[in-house]
Enzyme design. Structure first.
Site, mmCIF file in Angstrom:
data_model
loop_
_atom_site.group_PDB
_atom_site.id
_atom_site.type_symbol
_atom_site.label_atom_id
_atom_site.label_comp_id
_atom_site.label_asym_id
_atom_site.label_seq_id
_atom_site.Cartn_x
_atom_site.Cartn_y
_atom_site.Cartn_z
ATOM 1 C CE1 TYR A 181 -100.569 71.102 28.276
ATOM 2 C CE2 TYR A 181 -101.377 72.758 29.825
ATOM 3 C CZ TYR A 181 -100.683 72.435 28.664
ATOM 4 O OH TYR A 181 -100.107 73.421 27.910
ATOM 5 N NE ARG A 206 -66.717 73.926 24.971
ATOM 6 C CZ ARG A 206 -68.045 73.958 24.917
ATOM 7 N NH1 ARG A 206 -68.756 73.890 26.021
ATOM 8 N NH2 ARG A 206 -68.678 74.073 23.789
ATOM 9 C CG PHE A 229 -71.740 77.908 29.235
ATOM 10 C CD1 PHE A 229 -70.751 76.934 29.263
ATOM 11 C CD2 PHE A 229 -72.987 77.572 28.748
ATOM 12 C CE1 PHE A 229 -71.009 75.643 28.804
ATOM 13 C CE2 PHE A 229 -73.252 76.276 28.289
ATOM 14 C CZ PHE A 229 -72.264 75.314 28.323
ATOM 15 C CG ASP A 246 -75.060 79.110 34.457
ATOM 16 O OD1 ASP A 246 -75.433 78.051 35.016
ATOM 17 O OD2 ASP A 246 -74.820 79.203 33.244
ATOM 18 C CG PHE A 250 -69.258 74.605 19.926
ATOM 19 C CD1 PHE A 250 -69.652 75.920 20.123
ATOM 20 C CD2 PHE A 250 -69.881 73.606 20.645
ATOM 21 C CE1 PHE A 250 -70.667 76.222 21.035
ATOM 22 C CE2 PHE A 250 -70.889 73.897 21.553
ATOM 23 C CZ PHE A 250 -71.284 75.211 21.741
HETATM 24 C C1 LIG Z 1 -75.125 73.226 30.219
HETATM 25 C C2 LIG Z 1 -75.026 74.607 30.677
HETATM 26 C C3 LIG Z 1 -75.966 75.562 30.294
HETATM 27 C C4 LIG Z 1 -77.075 75.273 29.311
HETATM 28 O O1 LIG Z 1 -77.916 74.276 29.744
HETATM 29 P P1 LIG Z 1 -78.601 73.195 28.764
HETATM 30 O O2 LIG Z 1 -79.313 72.299 29.726
HETATM 31 O O3 LIG Z 1 -77.514 72.509 28.007
HETATM 32 O O4 LIG Z 1 -79.531 73.924 27.875
HETATM 33 C C5 LIG Z 1 -75.829 76.833 30.813
HETATM 34 N N1 LIG Z 1 -74.818 77.156 31.635
HETATM 35 C C6 LIG Z 1 -73.883 76.269 32.001
HETATM 36 C C7 LIG Z 1 -72.773 76.682 32.913
HETATM 37 C C8 LIG Z 1 -73.936 74.969 31.524
HETATM 38 O O5 LIG Z 1 -72.994 74.094 31.864
#
Ligand SMILES: *Cc1c(COP(=O)(O)O)cnc(C)c1O
Length: 458
Positions: A71, A381, A123, A214, A448
């Site tokens: 854990y 998209r 995104f 990101d 979507f």
């Molecule tokens: C896929 C993605 C996310 C979200 O991640 P998940 O693993 O699907 O929750 C965030 N930002 C970008 C650019 C992504 O491609």
């Protein structure tokens, strides 16, 4: 040679079915003309997403057997932490079940009601996790990114004039942080340059603004930097990645993409305050801070996949396979977003189906038509993904109305790319016969995924 040569050999295969024409017609109708609602067993080649669809290596599978399912304090957590430190250069890491878990922790901590978050485009899940705590995501990407024909090598770059205009309009205290996406998905998998990242750091230093990445597709972005940016021609990918990350205050990461695993995510930072706060919240929403919703074995596969996904020979094959599909389509005159991006080929539905009105969802229509033709699954998209304006409730019609053919990593051969190209080209030749769709069911969040449609009758 046509497609790029694969730097691996195949040791295990998975059978796939090929539904006949009647079943394809029936299946897409049952799915409400939404490719998200198709059953996987009705799909021959699945180009819905590159998320969690990678094939793992023997080294990763071996890692699964070394899962330490304690854990607390599993050894795989420390292996993952070490991978993040080695490959990305961040000191602290908080694991999460997938990317949106990390977005939730990071953005709910940083965003105050009424604040804005400038980003290079947007995104879906990121936009929502900025909106839930009361913020708003605003777009500061260069204009070239909104033009599918423009061949700018770094369409993911920030436009500093736009960023400055947001600061002037809203005031500095209303800017929560600046959010940078790597290899911008919604723009067509388009990279941001090192020069732009460096300048953004200088710009934000002047205003004492935090920069959060990101970093989901940072390895593929790093490959493009090596390929296109002067001075990086011979730089190891890991050195490029570490330099990229050095210009940020932290990142969120969906490991379901460049890390070659089926599930997982994390956030990483050098900022102690962010680390403290998010490590505290992870136990509320995800799990203890040494597993964050992942099993020990998943963390081990991720620890190994983060390293493998940053290997130059792998990335070269990866990017060139995507480019190969793009080339086949371009040679036949099919309108795609140029240049071909890192993880997908994007069809320009507005040019493909000029006779289908925006309110009849050209990209949704085209994705359904491709499935019906060849059992290849793609994704809309465009306006359906973009959703409605939060204030007015009106549909937003973004300039880009695209169908994404997303290539899973190490899963399909170049022959699969050729089969896909043939189907799209066949449809392009008879595009006049394709009719639009009417939305008949619309869920409130991330519509979507679950919206349903019917064909417009003649
Ligand atoms: C896929 C993605 C996310 C979200 O991640 P998940 O693993 O699907 O929750 C965030 N930002 C970008 C650019 C992504 O491609």
């Amino acid at each position: 040679m046509k497609g790029p040569v694969e730097p691996f050999k195949i040791k295990m295969i998975e059978h796939v079915g090929m539904p006949d024409e009647n079943r394809r017609k029936e299946a897409i109708r049952e799915a409400g003309f939404n490719t998200f609602l198709l059953k996987s067993e009705d799909v021959f080649i699945d180009l819905l997403t590159d998320s969690g669809t990678s094939a793992m290596s023997d080294n990763q599978w071996a890692g699964l057997m070394l899962g330490d399912e304690a854990y607390a304090g599993a050894r795989n957590f420390y292996n993952l932490e070490k991978s993040v430190q080695d490959v990305l250069g961040y000191k602290y890491m908080v694991p999460t079940h997938q990317g949106r878990g990390a977005e939730h922790l990071m953005y709910s901590h940083l965003v105050k009601p009424g604040q804005i978050v400038p980003r290079n485009m947007y995104f879906t899940t990121s936009k929502l996790h900025v909106e839930l705590p009361g913020g708003k995501m605003v777009d500061s990407i260069i204009d070239e990114a909104h033009d599918p024909e423009n061949e700018h090598p770094f369409k993911g770059n920030f436009d500093f004039k736009k960023l400055q205009a947001f600061i002037d309009e809203y005031g500095l205290d209303k800017i929560s942080f600046v959010n940078v996406e790597m290899d911008v998905n919604m723009a067509g998998g388009q990279p941001i340059s090192m020069e732009n990242l460096r300048k953004l750091r200088e710009f934000c230093n002047d205003y004492k603004l935090k920069i959060i990445y990101d970093a989901t597709r940072s390895s593929e972005n790093a490959y493009f930097i090596r390929e296109r940016e002067k001075g990086y021609e011979n730089t190891p990918i890991i050195d490029i990645l570490r330099e990229m990350m050095s210009y940020s205050d932290g990142c969120i990461y969906s490991s379901k993409k460049d890390c070659l695993v089926n599930i997982g995510g994390f956030l990483a930072t050098n900022d102690e305050e962010i680390f403290e706060a998010t490590r505290n919240m992870v136990v509320v929403y995800e799990g203890l801070h040494t597993y964050g919703g992942m099993a020990g074995r998943d963390m081990e596969a991720l620890a190994r996949g983060l390293r493998e996904g940053a290997e130059y020979n792998y990335l070269k094959y990866r990017i060139n396979q995507v480019r190969y599909l793009g080339k086949l389509l371009m040679e036949a005159g099919v309108p795609i977003v140029k240049p071909t991006g890192g993880h997908a080929v994007f069809l320009n539905a507005l040019k493909f189906l000029p006779h289908v009105r925006r309110e009849q969802w050209p990209a949704q229509t085209l994705a359904a038509a491709i499935y019906e033709d060849s059992a290849v699954r793609s994704m809309e998209r465009g306006a359906i993904s973009k959703g409605r304006d939060k204030e007015t409730g009106e549909n937003i019609f973004p300039k880009l109305e695209l169908v994404r053919l997303t290539i899973p990593r190490r899963v399909y051969t170049n022959t699969h790319m050729e089969y896909t190209a043939e189907s799209v080209i066949r449809l392009y030749e008879k595009r006049d016969t394709i009719r639009g769709l009417k939305m008949v069911y619309e869920p409130k969040y991330l519509r979507f995924f679950q919206a349903r449609f019917e064909k417009i009758s003649l």
